[in-house]
Design an enzyme around this catalytic site. Structure first.
Site, PDB file in Angstrom:
ATOM      1  N   ASP A   8      71.551 -23.977  35.972  1.00 58.89           N
ATOM      2  CA  ASP A   8      70.925 -23.118  36.982  1.00 58.89           C
ATOM      3  C   ASP A   8      71.994 -22.621  37.948  1.00 58.89           C
ATOM      4  O   ASP A   8      72.823 -23.372  38.418  1.00 58.89           O
ATOM      5  CB  ASP A   8      69.865 -23.962  37.730  1.00 58.89           C
ATOM      6  CG  ASP A   8      68.976 -23.136  38.611  1.00 58.89           C
ATOM      7  OD1 ASP A   8      68.464 -23.686  39.615  1.00 58.89           O
ATOM      8  OD2 ASP A   8      68.804 -21.935  38.323  1.00 58.89           O
ATOM      9  N   ASP A  41      75.163 -16.459  37.802  1.00 59.94           N
ATOM     10  CA  ASP A  41      74.559 -15.817  38.957  1.00 59.94           C
ATOM     11  C   ASP A  41      75.585 -14.940  39.672  1.00 59.94           C
ATOM     12  O   ASP A  41      76.281 -15.387  40.576  1.00 59.94           O
ATOM     13  CB  ASP A  41      74.002 -16.877  39.928  1.00 59.94           C
ATOM     14  CG  ASP A  41      73.363 -16.222  41.148  1.00 59.94           C
ATOM     15  OD1 ASP A  41      72.796 -16.963  41.978  1.00 59.94           O
ATOM     16  OD2 ASP A  41      73.442 -14.979  41.269  1.00 59.94           O
ATOM     17  N   HIS A  88      64.687 -19.185  47.854  1.00 62.41           N
ATOM     18  CA  HIS A  88      64.727 -20.628  47.588  1.00 62.41           C
ATOM     19  C   HIS A  88      64.272 -21.430  48.795  1.00 62.41           C
ATOM     20  O   HIS A  88      64.308 -20.947  49.915  1.00 62.41           O
ATOM     21  CB  HIS A  88      66.160 -21.043  47.238  1.00 62.41           C
ATOM     22  CG  HIS A  88      66.616 -20.520  45.921  1.00 62.41           C
ATOM     23  ND1 HIS A  88      67.712 -19.711  45.768  1.00 62.41           N
ATOM     24  CD2 HIS A  88      66.114 -20.672  44.673  1.00 62.41           C
ATOM     25  CE1 HIS A  88      67.879 -19.406  44.488  1.00 62.41           C
ATOM     26  NE2 HIS A  88      66.918 -19.986  43.806  1.00 62.41           N
ATOM     27  N   GLY A  89      63.844 -22.646  48.523  1.00 63.08           N
ATOM     28  CA  GLY A  89      63.555 -23.583  49.606  1.00 63.08           C
ATOM     29  C   GLY A  89      62.114 -23.532  50.081  1.00 63.08           C
ATOM     30  O   GLY A  89      61.249 -22.921  49.460  1.00 63.08           O
ATOM     31  N   ALA A 126      60.210 -19.960  43.184  1.00 64.51           N
ATOM     32  CA  ALA A 126      58.780 -19.783  42.865  1.00 64.51           C
ATOM     33  C   ALA A 126      57.926 -20.987  43.246  1.00 64.51           C
ATOM     34  O   ALA A 126      56.774 -21.086  42.831  1.00 64.51           O
ATOM     35  CB  ALA A 126      58.627 -19.494  41.375  1.00 64.51           C
ATOM     36  N   ASN A 157      60.953 -20.876  38.019  1.00 63.95           N
ATOM     37  CA  ASN A 157      61.799 -21.967  38.513  1.00 63.95           C
ATOM     38  C   ASN A 157      61.116 -22.761  39.614  1.00 63.95           C
ATOM     39  O   ASN A 157      60.660 -22.169  40.606  1.00 63.95           O
ATOM     40  CB  ASN A 157      63.110 -21.397  39.064  1.00 63.95           C
ATOM     41  CG  ASN A 157      64.064 -20.953  37.977  1.00 63.95           C
ATOM     42  OD1 ASN A 157      63.679 -20.843  36.816  1.00 63.95           O
ATOM     43  ND2 ASN A 157      65.315 -20.715  38.351  1.00 63.95           N
TER      44      ASN A 157
HETATM   45  O1  PGH Z   1      64.794 -21.002  42.011  1.00 61.20           O
HETATM   46  C1  PGH Z   1      64.907 -22.211  42.035  1.00 61.20           C
HETATM   47  C2  PGH Z   1      63.926 -23.137  42.733  1.00 61.20           C
HETATM   48  O2  PGH Z   1      63.141 -22.436  43.677  1.00 61.20           O
HETATM   49  P1  PGH Z   1      62.216 -23.239  44.729  1.00 61.20           P
HETATM   50  O3  PGH Z   1      63.102 -23.679  45.858  1.00 61.20           O
HETATM   51  O4  PGH Z   1      61.173 -22.252  45.172  1.00 61.20           O
HETATM   52  O5  PGH Z   1      61.622 -24.428  44.008  1.00 61.20           O
HETATM   53  N1  PGH Z   1      65.919 -22.799  41.392  1.00 61.20           N
HETATM   54  O6  PGH Z   1      66.877 -22.039  40.765  1.00 61.20           O
HETATM   55 CA    CA Z   2      71.879 -15.397  43.481  1.00 63.59          CA
HETATM   56 NA    NA Z   3      68.062 -20.219  36.342  1.00 62.67          NA
HETATM   57 ZN    ZN Z   4      67.090 -20.229  41.809  1.00 60.63          ZN
END
Ligand code: PGH
Ligand code: CA
Ligand code: NA
Ligand code: ZN
Length: 308
Positions: free
Chosen positions: A81, A103, A179-180, A212, A253
């Site tokens: 990831d 990324d 995120h978060g 997500a 994710n």
């Molecule tokens: O995208 C994510 C996780 O997102 P969350 O923080 O919403 O769980 N990891 O790559």
């Molecule tokens: Ca990014």
């Molecule tokens: Na990913």
């Molecule tokens: Zn992510």
């Protein structure tokens, strides 16, 4: 067995559901996730961030995932990831990962293409699939602090050009998630118009939704009730995720919802059992909470029960 996401995404696209990509950092988290996927007979992506590799050391995570496959007989994608550069993607590919994310979303369009192409070439020669990212998520990405104003959503036409020029297998897009635990200041909102446009311009091409987690209120409340301090946490409502998986989103994710479930369970257990100091007791509660959360996601959000 260790598999790539190629087949999984094809079936998810046609079946209009999504595959869960869950971040892993230790034994109990891996065990909780794979037990849930086993019971739900679901396809599964276990994803490892750079932070997870630092925390647990690569060798431990690899062996734990292999043990999980041996123990359950599941087909699992082992995915890097948010790979920051070619080197870490190469390392993971050489290490047996079946999928990597490069990324390059923080670079210019052309730099992102060049970097992604380099990873795609190395990966495809070895039967590994690649996820890239176009557009910037707001919020806090792993050690990259992208402030709201720089958040640049994915341009649908650029997405088409990006996919054509890189040969990438799936694309993480920015449509309002981050995120978060603090994803939205006001009402949660995703740019479904944009998602529909990208889906139309890239038919049958797997899209990925980062950031997500729903940040389910009862788990935030439980954390706060037992000594936590997570004020104003807000995530993506589950009906929006279901809607996204009916469009081109094939991979969703989830990390924060696992963290909140595990933390709430451990805080509660420790508060209610002050005399206990056996790590197996509270880590076991955490593992159970992970399993329940993943089962919930598979059944009620991703729609991938019995789609193994
Ligand atoms: O995208 C994510 C996780 O997102 P969350 O923080 O919403 O769980 N990891 O790559
Ligand atoms: Ca990014
Ligand atoms: Na990913
Ligand atoms: Zn992510």
């Amino acid at each position: 067995a260790l598999v790539t996401s190629k087949e999984m995404f094809k079936k998810a696209y046609e079946g209009q559901y999504a595959v869960g990509a869950f971040n892993v950092n230790n034994m109990e988290i891996i065990q909780g996730i794979v037990e849930a996927a086993k019971e739900e007979n679901a396809p599964l992506i276990l994803q490892v961030s750079a932070g997870a590799r630092k925390y647990a050391k690569p060798a431990y995570l690899k062996k734990l995932v292999e043990a999980a496959i041996e123990d359950t007989g599941l087909d699992v994608v082992l995915h890097l990831d948010h790979g920051e550069n070619f080197e870490i993607c190469k390392q993971c590919i050489d290490d047996g990962f079946t999928s990597v994310m490069i990324d390059g979303s923080k670079y210019s369009f052309e730099e992102n293409i060049a970097l992604t192409k380099k990873v795609v070439e190395y990966a495809h020669e070895r039967g590994v699939v690649v996820e890239a990212e176009l557009g910037r998520l707001a919020g806090i990405e792993d050690n990259v602090n992208v402030s709201e104003k720089d958040a640049i959503y994915t341009d649908p036409n650029q997405a088409v050009e990006f996919v054509e020029r890189t040969g990438v297998d799936s694309l993480a897009i920015a449509i309002g998630t981050s995120h978060g635990a603090y994803k939205f200041k006001g009402e949660p909102k995703l740019d479904f118009e944009r998602l529909e446009k990208i889906t139309k311009l890239l038919p049958n091409f797997p899209l990925v939704l980062h950031g997500a987690s729903t940040v389910i209120p009862e788990f935030v409340e439980a954390c706060n009730k037992y000594g936590g301090n997570i004020p104003g946490a807000k995530g993506v409502p589950e009906d929006m995720l279901r809607r996204a998986s009916k469009l081109g989103i094939c991979k969703i994710n989830i990390d924060t919802d696992l963290r909140l479930a595990m933390t709430a369970a451990i805080r509660k257990y420790l508060t209610e059992n002050p005399e206990v100091f056996d790590p197996r007791k509270y880590l076991g509660e955490g593992r159970k909470a992970i399993k329940e959360m993943v089962r919930h996601k598979i059944k009620n959000v991703l729609g991938c029960s019995n789609k193994k």
